[in-house]
Write an enzyme that holds these catalytic residues in place. Structure first.
Site, PDB file in Angstrom:
ATOM      1  CB  THR A   1      38.342  -6.060  88.099  1.00 16.27           C
ATOM      2  OG1 THR A   1      37.108  -6.163  87.371  1.00 16.27           O
ATOM      3  CG2 THR A   1      38.015  -6.083  89.585  1.00 16.27           C
TER       4      THR A   1
ATOM      5  CB  THR B   1      33.406  -7.408  88.003  1.00 14.62           C
ATOM      6  OG1 THR B   1      34.347  -6.393  88.389  1.00 14.62           O
ATOM      7  CG2 THR B   1      33.885  -8.124  86.752  1.00 14.62           C
TER       8      THR B   1
ATOM      9  CB  CYS C   1      33.755  -6.295  82.815  1.00 13.12           C
ATOM     10  SG  CYS C   1      34.263  -8.025  82.992  1.00 13.12           S
TER      11      CYS C   1
ATOM     12  CE  LYS D   1      35.764 -13.308  84.826  1.00 13.22           C
ATOM     13  NZ  LYS D   1      37.152 -13.247  84.360  1.00 13.22           N
TER      14      LYS D   1
ATOM     15  NE  ARG E   1      41.261 -10.378  87.779  1.00 16.32           N
ATOM     16  CZ  ARG E   1      41.174 -11.594  87.255  1.00 16.32           C
ATOM     17  NH1 ARG E   1      41.896 -12.595  87.755  1.00 16.32           N
ATOM     18  NH2 ARG E   1      40.359 -11.848  86.257  1.00 16.32           N
TER      19      ARG E   1
ATOM     20  CB  CYS F   1      41.999  -7.214  83.669  1.00 14.01           C
ATOM     21  SG  CYS F   1      40.953  -7.632  85.105  1.00 14.01           S
TER      22      CYS F   1
END
Length: 237
Positions: A86, A128, A198, A168, A49, A84
């Site tokens: 974002t 993010t 986030c 991640k 994203r 999520c």
């Protein structure tokens, strides 16, 4: 299946697993039948994203997100959850596609501030680069009457390292780095509250151990709202 909700997940998978873990752990169930009915769509191949938000020449996450909403809407869930932050950049477009309500993660997180920290005025956000850049939280925070504090470039770079390099890429949490970021937001930028904007930061919050920082974890709030709404809908069955 009746009285269920759909979770559009996989952004990323570990963050979605954290949401599911908290959801099941907090559900007031004493038997198998008292847990919640839900469908999990772990769509791990949705493009990044933040990459798209910062550069529209990158693959567009909205395309597969629309497909997920269309497919799940045919099953008629009571509501949607998208764990999520974002991805809420696309919220208005996704909600316009369906009559089924989509819980708005940033709205719910900001609403929770007054319940937990009633005297707070300066609200910090770590997230993010995509979430910081596109202002997903800006309007919600300002409309609620708070002063918004965004991270410095240094803190933002540290946050991206924690999200991408550790959670991640490695499925690890650097607890020292996480606590250092919170310390900088609280003591250097004088934030009364720090929103974890986030879901990878929510993973960090879950795994990094106890601390005394004034945090609002958007994913944790989303879990509670999911449970409340699902139980309310089930009572109307």
């Amino acid at each position: 299946m009746k009285r269920f909700f759909s979770i559009i997940g996989g952004m990323g998978t570990e963050a979605t697993e954290s949401y599911i873990h908290l959801l099941n752990d907090r559900t007031p169930a004493k038997s198998d039948q008292e847990y919640l009915n839900y469908i999990l769509v772990n769509h791990a191949t949705i493009p990044d994203r933040t990459d798209y938000i910062l550069n529209h020449e990158k693959p567009n996450p909205l395309i597969p997100l629309k497909e997920d909403i269309e497919q799940q809407s045919q099953l008629n869930p009571d509501f949607f959850v998208i764990p999520c932050n974002t991805a809420h950049y696309f919220y208005d477009e996704l909600q316009s596609m369906t009559k089924i309500p989509i819980l708005h993660m940033p709205k719910e997180a900001v609403k929770e501030i007054s319940n937990v920290f009633p005297k707070a005025t300066r609200i910090g956000l770590i997230a993010t680069k995509g979430t910081i850049y596109d202002g997903i939280y800006d309007k919600e925070i300002k409309d609620a009457g708070y002063e918004m504090v965004k991270p410095t470039k240094h803190i933002q770079d540290e946050t991206m390292e924690l999200i991408y390099k550790y959670v991640k890429e490695r499925n690890e949490v650097n607890s020292d780095l996480y606590h250092h970021i919170l310390d900088e937001m609280k003591n250097e930028l004088k934030c009364d509250v720090i929103i974890l904007g986030c879901t990878e930061l929510s993973v960090a919050q879950e795994r990094a151990g106890d601390h005394d920082y004034p945090v609002i974890d958007a994913q944790s709030v989303l879990v509670d709202r999911s449970i409340d709404l699902a139980i309310k809908n089930r009572k109307h069955e």
